[in-house]
Design a protein around this motif. Structure first.
Motif, PDB file in Angstrom:
ATOM      1  N   ALA A  30       0.847  -1.197   0.000  1.00 27.29           N
ATOM      2  CA  ALA A  30       0.000   0.000   0.000  1.00 27.29           C
ATOM      3  C   ALA A  30       0.880   1.243   0.000  1.00 27.29           C
ATOM      4  CB  ALA A  30      -0.917   0.000   1.220  1.00 27.29           C
ATOM      5  N   GLY A  31       0.390   2.331  -0.580  1.00 27.05           N
ATOM      6  CA  GLY A  31       1.138   3.579  -0.576  1.00 27.05           C
ATOM      7  C   GLY A  31       2.493   3.449  -1.239  1.00 27.05           C
ATOM      8  N   THR A  32       3.513   4.027  -0.601  1.00 26.94           N
ATOM      9  CA  THR A  32       4.861   3.998  -1.165  1.00 26.94           C
ATOM     10  C   THR A  32       5.333   2.578  -1.424  1.00 26.94           C
ATOM     11  OG1 THR A  32       5.480   6.084  -0.097  1.00 26.94           O
ATOM     12  CG2 THR A  32       7.267   4.616  -0.722  1.00 26.94           C
ATOM     13  N   GLY A  39       6.724  -1.627  -5.510  1.00 31.69           N
ATOM     14  CA  GLY A  39       6.507  -2.936  -6.108  1.00 31.69           C
ATOM     15  C   GLY A  39       6.075  -2.826  -7.557  1.00 31.69           C
ATOM     16  N   VAL A  40       5.148  -1.908  -7.840  1.00 26.98           N
ATOM     17  CA  VAL A  40       4.698  -1.690  -9.212  1.00 26.98           C
ATOM     18  C   VAL A  40       5.858  -1.232 -10.085  1.00 26.98           C
ATOM     19  CG1 VAL A  40       3.204  -0.274 -10.685  1.00 26.98           C
ATOM     20  CG2 VAL A  40       2.305  -1.220  -8.545  1.00 26.98           C
ATOM     21  N   LEU A  41       6.699  -0.340  -9.543  1.00 24.99           N
ATOM     22  CA  LEU A  41       7.861   0.137 -10.298  1.00 24.99           C
ATOM     23  C   LEU A  41       8.794  -1.006 -10.657  1.00 24.99           C
ATOM     24  CD1 LEU A  41       9.787   2.330 -11.388  1.00 24.99           C
ATOM     25  CD2 LEU A  41      10.667   2.592  -9.058  1.00 24.99           C
ATOM     26  N   ASP A  42       9.129  -1.844  -9.680  1.00 27.44           N
ATOM     27  CA  ASP A  42      10.068  -2.928  -9.945  1.00 27.44           C
ATOM     28  C   ASP A  42       9.481  -3.900 -10.968  1.00 27.44           C
ATOM     29  OD1 ASP A  42      12.763  -3.938  -8.804  1.00 27.44           O
ATOM     30  OD2 ASP A  42      11.543  -5.751  -8.914  1.00 27.44           O
ATOM     31  N   ALA A  43       8.200  -4.210 -10.833  1.00 27.60           N
ATOM     32  CA  ALA A  43       7.555  -5.127 -11.779  1.00 27.60           C
ATOM     33  C   ALA A  43       7.545  -4.541 -13.187  1.00 27.60           C
ATOM     34  CB  ALA A  43       6.132  -5.428 -11.314  1.00 27.60           C
ATOM     35  N   SER A  44       7.289  -3.243 -13.289  1.00 24.61           N
ATOM     36  CA  SER A  44       7.170  -2.622 -14.608  1.00 24.61           C
ATOM     37  C   SER A  44       8.503  -2.552 -15.343  1.00 24.61           C
ATOM     38  CB  SER A  44       6.584  -1.206 -14.471  1.00 24.61           C
ATOM     39  OG  SER A  44       7.507  -0.335 -13.840  1.00 24.61           O
ATOM     40  N   GLU A  45       9.606  -2.647 -14.602  1.00 29.65           N
ATOM     41  CA  GLU A  45      10.933  -2.598 -15.232  1.00 29.65           C
ATOM     42  C   GLU A  45      11.362  -3.943 -15.799  1.00 29.65           C
ATOM     43  OE1 GLU A  45      12.769  -0.116 -15.850  1.00 29.65           O
ATOM     44  OE2 GLU A  45      12.062   1.514 -14.583  1.00 29.65           O
ATOM     45  N   GLY A  88       2.967  -6.137 -10.116  1.00 28.71           N
ATOM     46  CA  GLY A  88       2.883  -5.276  -8.944  1.00 28.71           C
ATOM     47  C   GLY A  88       1.441  -4.886  -8.684  1.00 28.71           C
ATOM     48  N   LEU A  89       0.958  -5.141  -7.483  1.00 27.99           N
ATOM     49  CA  LEU A  89      -0.417  -4.795  -7.103  1.00 27.99           C
ATOM     50  C   LEU A  89      -0.371  -3.818  -5.936  1.00 27.99           C
ATOM     51  CD1 LEU A  89      -2.015  -8.367  -7.169  1.00 27.99           C
ATOM     52  CD2 LEU A  89      -2.109  -6.634  -8.963  1.00 27.99           C
ATOM     53  N   ILE A  90      -1.108  -2.735  -6.048  1.00 27.67           N
ATOM     54  CA  ILE A  90      -1.144  -1.723  -5.004  1.00 27.67           C
ATOM     55  C   ILE A  90      -2.546  -1.633  -4.433  1.00 27.67           C
ATOM     56  CG2 ILE A  90      -1.496   0.103  -6.735  1.00 27.67           C
ATOM     57  CD1 ILE A  90       0.029   2.000  -4.848  1.00 27.67           C
ATOM     58  N   ALA A  91      -2.652  -1.509  -3.137  1.00 27.88           N
ATOM     59  CA  ALA A  91      -3.951  -1.408  -2.470  1.00 27.88           C
ATOM     60  C   ALA A  91      -4.734  -0.236  -3.048  1.00 27.88           C
ATOM     61  CB  ALA A  91      -3.757  -1.217  -0.965  1.00 27.88           C
ATOM     62  N   PRO A  98      -4.868   0.850  -9.645  1.00 22.53           N
ATOM     63  CA  PRO A  98      -4.011   1.814 -10.352  1.00 22.53           C
ATOM     64  C   PRO A  98      -4.184   3.261  -9.914  1.00 22.53           C
ATOM     65  CG  PRO A  98      -4.919   0.212 -11.896  1.00 22.53           C
ATOM     66  CD  PRO A  98      -5.595  -0.039 -10.571  1.00 22.53           C
ATOM     67  N   ASP A  99      -5.394   3.661  -9.524  1.00 21.05           N
ATOM     68  CA  ASP A  99      -5.593   5.047  -9.082  1.00 21.05           C
ATOM     69  C   ASP A  99      -4.722   5.395  -7.880  1.00 21.05           C
ATOM     70  OD1 ASP A  99      -7.441   5.411 -11.072  1.00 21.05           O
ATOM     71  OD2 ASP A  99      -9.201   5.278  -9.767  1.00 21.05           O
ATOM     72  N   ALA A 100      -4.392   4.377  -7.065  1.00 22.99           N
ATOM     73  CA  ALA A 100      -3.609   4.610  -5.850  1.00 22.99           C
ATOM     74  C   ALA A 100      -2.145   4.930  -6.156  1.00 22.99           C
ATOM     75  CB  ALA A 100      -3.688   3.392  -4.933  1.00 22.99           C
ATOM     76  N   MET A 101      -1.748   4.812  -7.410  1.00 26.83           N
ATOM     77  CA  MET A 101      -0.379   5.191  -7.769  1.00 26.83           C
ATOM     78  C   MET A 101      -0.163   6.685  -7.597  1.00 26.83           C
ATOM     79  SD  MET A 101       1.552   2.631  -8.593  1.00 26.83           S
ATOM     80  CE  MET A 101       2.879   3.394  -9.525  1.00 26.83           C
ATOM     81  N   VAL A 102      -1.225   7.471  -7.756  1.00 31.98           N
ATOM     82  CA  VAL A 102      -1.063   8.926  -7.693  1.00 31.98           C
ATOM     83  C   VAL A 102      -1.968   9.597  -6.660  1.00 31.98           C
ATOM     84  CG1 VAL A 102      -0.201   9.170 -10.048  1.00 31.98           C
ATOM     85  CG2 VAL A 102      -2.664   9.174  -9.646  1.00 31.98           C
ATOM     86  N   THR A 103      -2.980   8.895  -6.191  1.00 28.03           N
ATOM     87  CA  THR A 103      -3.864   9.469  -5.175  1.00 28.03           C
ATOM     88  C   THR A 103      -4.129   8.445  -4.084  1.00 28.03           C
ATOM     89  OG1 THR A 103      -5.855   8.763  -6.361  1.00 28.03           O
ATOM     90  CG2 THR A 103      -5.036  10.984  -6.810  1.00 28.03           C
TER      91      THR A 103
END
Length: 315
Positions: free
Chosen positions: A80-82, A87-93, A107-110, A113-118
């Motif tokens: 979640a959060g940072t 995790g998303v960054l590492d997966a995307s590379e 990479g999955l974020i709580a 995808p909207d949680a990447m920026v808000t």
């Protein structure tokens, strides 16, 4: 006695190293920019040493992860959060770096995808949300799930590890506090204790740096174990732009020492596949044979080269 509805949680946070308040920095906003920059730099300098203390645990987790991935399993990061963003960054590379399928490292974020920026209210507090995210991925015994949380107590990350473990997946818990619930829930607990932050509560600083270093290790060394490199050359690079096409030619040159014409011919014959081009040149085989040998070796170039040379010697 606190009457705050968050009293219990506040007490819990007070006990975390990553949340500790540092009174000696109370007037940091009064310092010069250079002085603050020096302070941050000094803080960051201790992060590698904290990672060093956990290297045996990190290595054990990577070996176990690579074994699952060699069977066709995936690597999934959840946070979640940072922590989730890292995790998303590492997966995307991984796809552009190692030519992996985007579904291979996820990479999955709580909060999605909207949680990447808000901020998505309440997302990090839900174990159920983590379970639902993993169920949508169809997580099973061959997969590797890494829960990431600076505090080591984030319900989304802990819930992800608990649910994945119940599904038979390999679980890794990455946190920045000792004796964390996340590490306790995972088969492989990695706790990088970097101490209190320069800015209280901002775990995107030292804790974030520590997590990024460990995620770099998990993905990169797993890919080395899976044959995605030849020595320290990135032979599974995906040449999707001019820079990467130039890099592909340079990697083939470094691996083979061949002439420009030979390199261009090998890359043309393999549709730009660096690993196959190297095998054509060093193994003295054609493109079809290179394809076959790499498939038979599970994509490991060294093994394919050995097979090509053995066949040549016996023929």
């Amino acid at each position: 006695m606190s009457t705050s509805p968050y009293g219990e949680l506040q007490t819990e946070l007070d006990a975390l190293t990553t949340e500790a308040y540092r009174p000696e920095l109370a007037e940091i906003d009064q310092r010069s920019t250079l002085d603050i920059a020096r302070a941050m730099n000094e803080e960051d300098s201790g992060v590698p040493a904290a990672v060093t203390r956990q290297l045996p645990r990190i290595a054990a987790a990577i070996d176990a992860a690579a074994e699952r991935m060699a069977r066709g399993g995936r690597l999934l990061y959840l946070g979640a959060g940072t922590a989730g963003r890292l995790g998303v960054l590492d997966a995307s590379e991984c796809p552009p770096t190692f030519n992996t399928d985007p579904k291979e490292v996820v990479g999955l974020i709580a909060g999605g995808p909207d949680a990447m920026v808000t901020a998505v209210e309440g997302a990090e507090d839900s174990r159920e949300l983590a379970a639902a995210d993993l169920d949508r991925q169809g997580v099973g015994p061959d997969d590797v799930v890494v829960g990431i949380s600076a505090s080591g107590r984030t319900p989304y990350a802990v819930g992800a590890v608990e649910h994945a473990r119940a599904r038979g997946a390999l679980t890794i818990g990455l946190s920045c506090n000792a004796d964390s619930p996340l590490a306790a829930a995972a088969e492989h607990g990695i706790e990088i204790v970097v101490g209190p932050e320069l800015i209280t509560g901002s775990t995107r600083l030292k804790a974030g740096t520590a997590q990024k270093l460990v995620l770099n290790m998990i993905s990169t060394i797993s890919m080395i174990r899976l044959g995605k490199t030849y020595g320290n050359l990135m032979v599974d690079v995906r040449a999707s732009n001019e820079k990467l096409r130039a890099r592909s030619r340079r990697i083939v040159q470094l691996a083979t020492g061949a002439s420009d014409d030979a390199i261009e011919g090998a890359l043309a014959a393999t549709g730009g596949e660096v690993k196959n081009a190297i095998l054509i040149i060093l193994g003295d085989v054609n493109a079809a044979t290179a394809d076959r040998l790499l498939a038979e070796s599970g994509g490991h170039l060294r093994a394919a080269l050995t097979a090509a040379r053995t066949a040549s010697a016996s023929g």
